[in-house]
Scaffold this active site. Structure first.
Site, PDB file in Angstrom:
ATOM      1  N   ASN A   7       0.664  -1.103   0.030  1.00  0.00           N
ATOM      2  CA  ASN A   7      -0.076   0.010   0.059  1.00  0.00           C
ATOM      3  C   ASN A   7       0.848   0.987  -0.211  1.00  0.00           C
ATOM      4  O   ASN A   7       1.481   1.643   0.999  1.00  0.00           O
ATOM      5  CB  ASN A   7      -1.166  -0.081   1.052  1.00  0.00           C
ATOM      6  CG  ASN A   7      -1.684   0.873   1.113  1.00  0.00           C
ATOM      7  OD1 ASN A   7      -1.874   1.962   0.475  1.00  0.00           O
ATOM      8  ND2 ASN A   7      -2.874   1.100   2.167  1.00  0.00           N
ATOM      9  N   ARG A  90      -2.449  -2.179  -3.503  1.00  0.00           N
ATOM     10  CA  ARG A  90      -3.760  -1.744  -3.093  1.00  0.00           C
ATOM     11  C   ARG A  90      -3.631  -0.355  -4.180  1.00  0.00           C
ATOM     12  O   ARG A  90      -2.919   0.458  -4.031  1.00  0.00           O
ATOM     13  CB  ARG A  90      -3.695  -1.095  -1.760  1.00  0.00           C
ATOM     14  CG  ARG A  90      -4.959  -0.360  -1.334  1.00  0.00           C
ATOM     15  CD  ARG A  90      -5.280  -0.181   0.009  1.00  0.00           C
ATOM     16  NE  ARG A  90      -6.473   0.202   0.371  1.00  0.00           N
ATOM     17  CZ  ARG A  90      -7.168   0.343   1.534  1.00  0.00           C
ATOM     18  NH1 ARG A  90      -6.277  -0.418   2.490  1.00  0.00           N
ATOM     19  NH2 ARG A  90      -8.505   0.307   1.595  1.00  0.00           N
ATOM     20  N   HIS A 179     -13.131   1.953   0.293  1.00  0.00           N
ATOM     21  CA  HIS A 179     -13.074   0.759   1.319  1.00  0.00           C
ATOM     22  C   HIS A 179     -13.637  -0.468   0.703  1.00  0.00           C
ATOM     23  O   HIS A 179     -14.242  -1.175   1.486  1.00  0.00           O
ATOM     24  CB  HIS A 179     -13.816   1.355   2.608  1.00  0.00           C
ATOM     25  CG  HIS A 179     -13.182   2.303   3.321  1.00  0.00           C
ATOM     26  ND1 HIS A 179     -13.787   3.282   4.015  1.00  0.00           N
ATOM     27  CD2 HIS A 179     -11.964   2.385   3.514  1.00  0.00           C
ATOM     28  CE1 HIS A 179     -13.107   4.280   4.862  1.00  0.00           C
ATOM     29  NE2 HIS A 179     -12.062   3.859   4.601  1.00  0.00           N
ATOM     30  N   ARG A 240     -12.243  14.354   8.477  1.00  0.00           N
ATOM     31  CA  ARG A 240     -13.078  14.735   7.415  1.00  0.00           C
ATOM     32  C   ARG A 240     -14.519  15.096   7.753  1.00  0.00           C
ATOM     33  O   ARG A 240     -14.664  14.376   8.420  1.00  0.00           O
ATOM     34  CB  ARG A 240     -12.892  13.679   6.329  1.00  0.00           C
ATOM     35  CG  ARG A 240     -11.657  13.538   5.507  1.00  0.00           C
ATOM     36  CD  ARG A 240     -11.601  12.516   4.548  1.00  0.00           C
ATOM     37  NE  ARG A 240     -10.441  11.589   4.781  1.00  0.00           N
ATOM     38  CZ  ARG A 240     -10.483  10.386   4.422  1.00  0.00           C
ATOM     39  NH1 ARG A 240     -11.340   9.755   4.022  1.00  0.00           N
ATOM     40  NH2 ARG A 240      -9.123   9.532   4.633  1.00  0.00           N
ATOM     41  N   GLU A 384      -7.238  -6.013   5.781  1.00  0.00           N
ATOM     42  CA  GLU A 384      -7.241  -5.798   4.440  1.00  0.00           C
ATOM     43  C   GLU A 384      -6.201  -6.189   3.780  1.00  0.00           C
ATOM     44  O   GLU A 384      -6.156  -6.742   2.428  1.00  0.00           O
ATOM     45  CB  GLU A 384      -7.207  -4.290   4.695  1.00  0.00           C
ATOM     46  CG  GLU A 384      -8.539  -3.735   4.594  1.00  0.00           C
ATOM     47  CD  GLU A 384      -8.714  -2.245   4.691  1.00  0.00           C
ATOM     48  OE1 GLU A 384      -7.737  -1.239   5.027  1.00  0.00           O
ATOM     49  OE2 GLU A 384      -9.561  -1.783   4.203  1.00  0.00           O
TER      50      GLU A 384
END
Ligand code: AMP
Length: 405
Positions: A7, A90, A179, A240, A384
């Site tokens: 990633n 990813r 996601h 956020r 993940e």
């Protein structure tokens, strides 16, 4: 079979080496602060942690460091690079072109590059990782696993924004969702835990981590999700804002004399739980402050739970019901008080939480709803790295089958 999962961010590279048959993470680590004076290299090999400061000038140095550490004679886990069978990368944005994980070739790279304008912070470093590792690990398949792919099953009614249609046609302005890897995995895992076929279940998955998103998974397919054109839309997150009235942007620009970039920075980095609480973006810190009577901290957690609850209501309506609600990621897996607040008052939908189970999900195989709750509520840890490794293997197998036929 060992699969390397990468990633690659703008200043960090996260990685894992997965033994796919045993579903075991052999190594997990991160190189942080790439390009700064002191970069940090952290690695965990079967429970043993290593951390050191190193000089990592760029991503190529970082990826070399990772490969060297994997085959380090004393601390590594492989004798030779050739033990790595494939690499799963990813990739945040695959736009409308990728509905599943895909073996990377030059055309795939071009398409990922095309979507860089939609994910300027993520796709370019993702591509850097792909380009360098294809050089350093040639002759094995590299697979792109997209955050957006799972949501490509959304219908038009969910993904189009009510703005002039030409912006969708000209620039691809639409909901993409993110996601996806996590939502797909936890919904499948929830069906397994419940001993049900996912094709007969309506599931709402709540990925609540530093980034948060909620997805309506109707019979295994994403039919709506809270993140949109970018990961800024939806429920409030660590920093956020999630959904706000777009007019606030113009208003703030005027009264605070701010540029669009500055406002974008505020909405991405200084809003959400951090902006509301003024304490932190980390729920653990906010909870401490709330428990000692800090009103802003308390209301920040209330707002997170309230807005997640609104999405659950909306998605139950979208699917014409709900059979299971799944919580995952840092907050979803660990903060029982947030899960409690979210489920409070959802009795009308058939949701009854068992508070003892909610505090000890692991003892109940993750099922935290009461025995008689019509809607099952679960905590499913997302993994993940393992999911990306599995998707990588799936994509490689499919590509080989296609080649043979
Ligand atoms: P993630 O993005 O999934 O790694 O989630 C990170 C976030 O999860 C952190 O910023 C915290 O807000 C939250 N978190 C992690 N551990 C806990 C915990 N034990 N209790 C409450 N929140 C947690």
């Amino acid at each position: 079979m060992k699969i390397l999962v990468i990633n690659c961010g703008s200043s960090s590279i996260k990685y894992s080496l997965i033994d796919i048959e045993r579903e075991e993470t052999l190594v997990q680590g991160i190189v942080e602060k790439i390009g700064e004076e002191h970069s940090i290299f952290r690695q965990r090999v079967q429970g043993r942690k290593v951390e050191r400061r190193v000089k990592v000038r760029n991503h190529k140095d970082g990826l070399r460091l990772i490969l060297d550490s994997l085959k380090n004679p004393s601390k590594g886990v492989i004798r030779d690079q050739s033990e790595i069978s494939a690499v799963g990368h990813r990739v945040v944005h695959g736009g409308s072109d990728f509905v599943e994980s895909t073996v990377i070739d030059d055309k795939v790279i071009e398409t990922i590059r095309k979507y860089s304008s939609l994910a300027p912070l993520h796709n370019p470093p993702n591509l850097t990782g792909i380009t360098i590792l294809r050089e350093l690990l040639p002759g094995i398949p590299h697979v792109a696993v997209f955050d957006t792919a799972f949501h490509q099953t959304m219908p038009e009614v969910a993904y189009l924004y009510p703005i002039p249609y030409e912006y969708y046609e000209k620039y691809g302005v639409r909901r993409y969702g993110f996601h996806g890897v996590s939502h797909r995995y936890v919904s499948q895992r929830a069906a397994e835990i419940l001993g049900r076929d996912i094709r007969e279940l309506k599931i709402i998955t709540c990925h609540l981590g530093n980034g948060c998103s909620i997805t309506a998974v109707d019979r295994g397919r994403s039919v709506d999700t809270s993140m949109g054109f970018t990961p800024l839309e939806g429920v409030p997150m660590g920093t956020r804002s999630g959904d706000i009235d777009p007019s606030i942007i113009q208003f703030l620009a005027d009264v605070e004399n701010l540029t669009l970039n500055e406002i974008y920075e505020i909405l991405n980095k200084r809003s959400g739980l951090l902006g509301l609480s003024g304490v932190s973006n980390d729920v653990r810190e906010i909870k401490k402050a709330a428990d000692s009577g800090d009103h802003r901290a308390e209301i920040a957690l209330e707002i997170l739970a309230y807005r997640v609850k609104k999405y659950i209501g909306a998605y139950a309506a979208v699917m014409g019901g709900v059979d299971a609600i799944v919580f995952t990621a840092g907050i979803g897996e660990n903060a029982h008080y947030i899960r409690s607040k979210i489920c409070e008052g959802l009795g009308f939908l058939g949701v009854t939480l068992d508070e003892d189970r909610n505090r000890n999900p692991a003892e109940w195989n993750g099922v935290i709803s009461a025995e008689n709750s019509r809607v099952k509520v679960l905590v499913v840890p997302t993994r993940e790295d393992l999911i990306i490794a599995k998707e990588t293997l799936e994509a490689v197998t499919k590509a080989e089958e296609r080649r043979k036929t």
